[in-house]
Design a protein around this motif. Structure first.
Motif, short mmCIF file in Angstrom:
data_model
loop_
_atom_site.label_atom_id
_atom_site.label_comp_id
_atom_site.label_asym_id
_atom_site.label_seq_id
_atom_site.Cartn_x
_atom_site.Cartn_y
_atom_site.Cartn_z
N GLU A 1 0.84 -1.19 0.00
CA GLU A 1 0.00 0.00 0.00
C GLU A 1 0.88 1.23 0.00
OE1 GLU A 1 -3.31 2.12 2.90
OE2 GLU A 1 -3.25 -0.09 2.76
N GLY A 2 0.43 2.27 -0.73
CA GLY A 2 1.22 3.48 -0.78
C GLY A 2 0.43 4.65 -1.33
N THR A 3 1.15 5.74 -1.59
CA THR A 3 0.54 6.99 -2.06
C THR A 3 0.98 7.27 -3.48
OG1 THR A 3 0.57 7.87 0.20
CG2 THR A 3 0.31 9.46 -1.60
N VAL A 4 0.03 7.62 -4.33
CA VAL A 4 0.34 7.94 -5.72
C VAL A 4 1.12 9.25 -5.76
CG1 VAL A 4 -0.59 8.49 -8.00
CG2 VAL A 4 -1.69 6.73 -6.58
N VAL A 5 2.34 9.21 -6.31
CA VAL A 5 3.17 10.42 -6.37
C VAL A 5 3.27 10.99 -7.79
CG1 VAL A 5 4.51 9.85 -4.33
CG2 VAL A 5 5.26 9.02 -6.57
N ASP A 6 2.96 10.17 -8.79
CA ASP A 6 3.01 10.69 -10.15
C ASP A 6 2.30 9.73 -11.10
OD1 ASP A 6 3.62 12.59 -12.05
OD2 ASP A 6 5.76 12.65 -11.55
N THR A 7 1.89 10.24 -12.25
CA THR A 7 1.30 9.42 -13.30
C THR A 7 1.85 9.87 -14.64
OG1 THR A 7 -0.61 10.90 -13.59
CG2 THR A 7 -0.83 9.08 -12.00
N PHE A 8 1.97 8.93 -15.57
CA PHE A 8 2.51 9.22 -16.89
C PHE A 8 1.58 8.62 -17.94
CE2 PHE A 8 5.93 8.79 -13.84
CZ PHE A 8 6.65 9.97 -14.02
N PHE A 9 0.95 9.48 -18.71
CA PHE A 9 0.00 9.04 -19.73
C PHE A 9 0.76 8.52 -20.94
CE2 PHE A 9 -2.70 10.10 -23.46
CZ PHE A 9 -3.72 9.20 -23.21
N LEU A 10 0.44 7.29 -21.40
CA LEU A 10 1.15 6.66 -22.51
C LEU A 10 0.21 6.28 -23.65
CD1 LEU A 10 3.43 4.27 -20.42
CD2 LEU A 10 4.02 6.52 -21.35
N GLY A 11 -0.97 6.86 -23.67
CA GLY A 11 -1.94 6.51 -24.70
C GLY A 11 -3.01 5.60 -24.13
N GLY A 12 -2.98 4.32 -24.53
CA GLY A 12 -3.96 3.37 -24.02
C GLY A 12 -3.71 2.98 -22.59
N THR A 13 -2.50 3.19 -22.11
CA THR A 13 -2.16 2.86 -20.72
C THR A 13 -1.47 4.05 -20.06
OG1 THR A 13 0.02 1.97 -21.30
CG2 THR A 13 -1.84 0.42 -21.29
N SER A 14 -1.35 3.96 -18.77
CA SER A 14 -0.60 4.97 -18.01
C SER A 14 0.28 4.26 -16.99
CB SER A 14 -1.55 5.93 -17.28
OG SER A 14 -2.19 6.79 -18.19
N THR A 15 1.39 4.87 -16.67
CA THR A 15 2.26 4.37 -15.61
C THR A 15 1.97 5.16 -14.34
OG1 THR A 15 4.02 3.69 -17.12
CG2 THR A 15 4.64 4.09 -14.83
N VAL A 16 1.69 4.43 -13.28
CA VAL A 16 1.40 5.04 -11.99
C VAL A 16 2.56 4.79 -11.06
CG1 VAL A 16 -0.19 5.09 -10.03
CG2 VAL A 16 -1.07 4.70 -12.34
N SER A 17 3.07 5.84 -10.45
CA SER A 17 4.21 5.75 -9.53
C SER A 17 3.68 5.89 -8.10
CB SER A 17 5.22 6.85 -9.85
OG SER A 17 6.36 6.74 -9.03
N VAL A 18 3.96 4.87 -7.29
CA VAL A 18 3.41 4.81 -5.93
C VAL A 18 4.55 4.72 -4.91
CG1 VAL A 18 1.93 3.51 -4.35
CG2 VAL A 18 1.36 3.62 -6.80
N GLN A 19 4.54 5.62 -3.95
CA GLN A 19 5.54 5.56 -2.88
C GLN A 19 5.03 4.67 -1.75
OE1 GLN A 19 8.80 7.20 -2.88
NE2 GLN A 19 8.88 5.46 -1.48
#
Length: 384
Positions: free
Chosen positions: A300-318
């Motif tokens: 479990e963690g906190t979302v610190v950033d997101t990166f939109f890649l078109g059909g998908t996104s990368t979610v960065s969680v601390q």
């Protein structure tokens, strides 16, 4: 790390390397390399700068003489045979085309130097130019061609002699991204049509993974793993390979029954056979992670950033207790807001456990850097 010859498809490997070692002064560039490469195989030597891949390729070509070990082609020793007597051809990174000769003359040069009959030279040059789609450019000189076309001429000159083994040293590095992607497909097609064994050196993992039947990952002169691209990605055997190939979340901890303990009560379930109590790393690819409401995931963690890649996104969680943010690839419509709490669900069946070899990796990286300096000094001495 691999300890013996890597198995190859088919009963008899074309190329065999046995205990190959080489040094530049006090720095050892290759450490007892054992490797088998099959006939008609597209094989890649992959690794960071200074890992020994170019030294290995030059040893096969005959431009370097290993201090120890044997090189066999179809069971015949090559190790002490000079480069010009080996049934091997090499395509250099710089292409090394003759600027004053036409395309057809560049391609024909090797055949003419060997005294091949003129009628056969014309026939073979015509065939290979047609294969690579440069027939209409036969009378042009290299300076009148694009980078991709010059690359094709260099390749044609290499394959027109019909070597049993073709070596390619960073063949696509001088091309822009779009042309490089096109030439990856072209190289694979030509290799299949020519029925030759290709061995390519590259530091670009995308290039190696898209073209090669099998890939050897090198680190500081040692083989880390030899496998198909799919296996390298899905089942890395070392932390170095897991980190070098693709993107991965590396969770360092201690092997325990049924998983890897990350401390503070966090245990990642992993199907592994590492000795209990040994340093271990869980390898989790971002696409093998799903998001869940807070309190219901493995972590479990906190979302610190997101990166939109078109059909998908990368979610960065601390995640508390982890030094680096954890990344997950999700559908674009599922992207949570920054600052929100989320759970991370990991699939034990797709989570790989490897020994934590960070100390050895740091030593190898330092050795690799020194190796690069030593090789550069040696080449400077030769050129002067």
């Amino acid at each position: 790390m691999t300890t013996g010859p890597a198995p190859v498809p088919g009963p008899q490997p074309l190329l065999q390397l046995r205990g190959l070692s080489h040094s530049y002064g006090a720095v050892q560039a290759l450490h007892g390399i054992d490797l088998d490469i099959a006939g008609n195989e597209f094989f890649a030597l992959l690794g960071p700068s200074g890992c020994g891949k170019s030294t290995l390729l030059r040893s096969i070509a005959g431009f370097e003489t290993p201090a120890e070990g044997e090189i066999l082609l179809d069971g015949e020793p090559l190790t002490r045979l000079p480069a010009h007597r080996r049934p091997v051809n090499m395509m250099f990174q710089s292409y090394a085309l003759f600027p004053h000769l036409s395309v057809e003359k560049n391609v024909a040069y090797g055949l003419e130097a060997e005294g091949t009959a003129k009628t056969e030279v014309r026939q073979r040059v015509g065939e290979v130019l047609e294969t690579i789609g440069l027939t209409k450019f036969a009378k042009r000189r290299p300076g009148q061609l694009s980078g991709g076309q010059r690359q094709r001429v260099a390749l044609a000159r290499a394959i027109v002699k019909r070597p049993r083994l073709l070596l390619l040293d960073e063949p696509l590095s001088a091309l822009d991204r779009k042309v490089r992607a096109e030439m990856q497909l072209e190289l694979k097609r030509l290799q299949h049509e020519a029925g030759m064994t290709f061995v390519v050196v590259t530091h670009d993992q995308e290039e190696a993974m898209s073209m090669a039947d099998r890939v050897a990952v090198l680190n500081a002169g040692r083989l880390e793993q030899v496998d198909t691209p799919v296996t390298l990605y899905a089942a890395p055997r070392t932390r170095f390979v897991a980190d070098f190939i693709g993107t991965a979340n590396l969770l360092d901890g201690t092997a325990v029954a049924g998983g890897i303990s990350l401390g503070s009560g966090l245990v990642v379930a992993v199907e592994h056979q590492l000795p209990a109590g040994s340093p271990a790393t869980a390898v989790v690819r971002p696409e093998d992670v799903s998001l869940a409401p807070a309190g219901s995931g493995t972590l479990e963690g906190t979302v610190v950033d997101t990166f939109f890649l078109g059909g998908t996104s990368t979610v960065s969680v601390q995640v508390p207790g982890l030094r680096a943010p954890f990344t997950a690839n999700v559908r674009a419509v599922q992207v949570p807001e920054r600052g929100s709490r989320v759970g991370l669900v990991l699939d034990a069946a797709r989570t790989v456990a490897v020994a934590d070899d960070r100390d050895a990796g740091a030593a190898a990286a330092a050795a690799g850097a020194t190796q690069g300096d030593a090789r550069g000094a040696a080449q400077e001495t030769v050129s002067s």
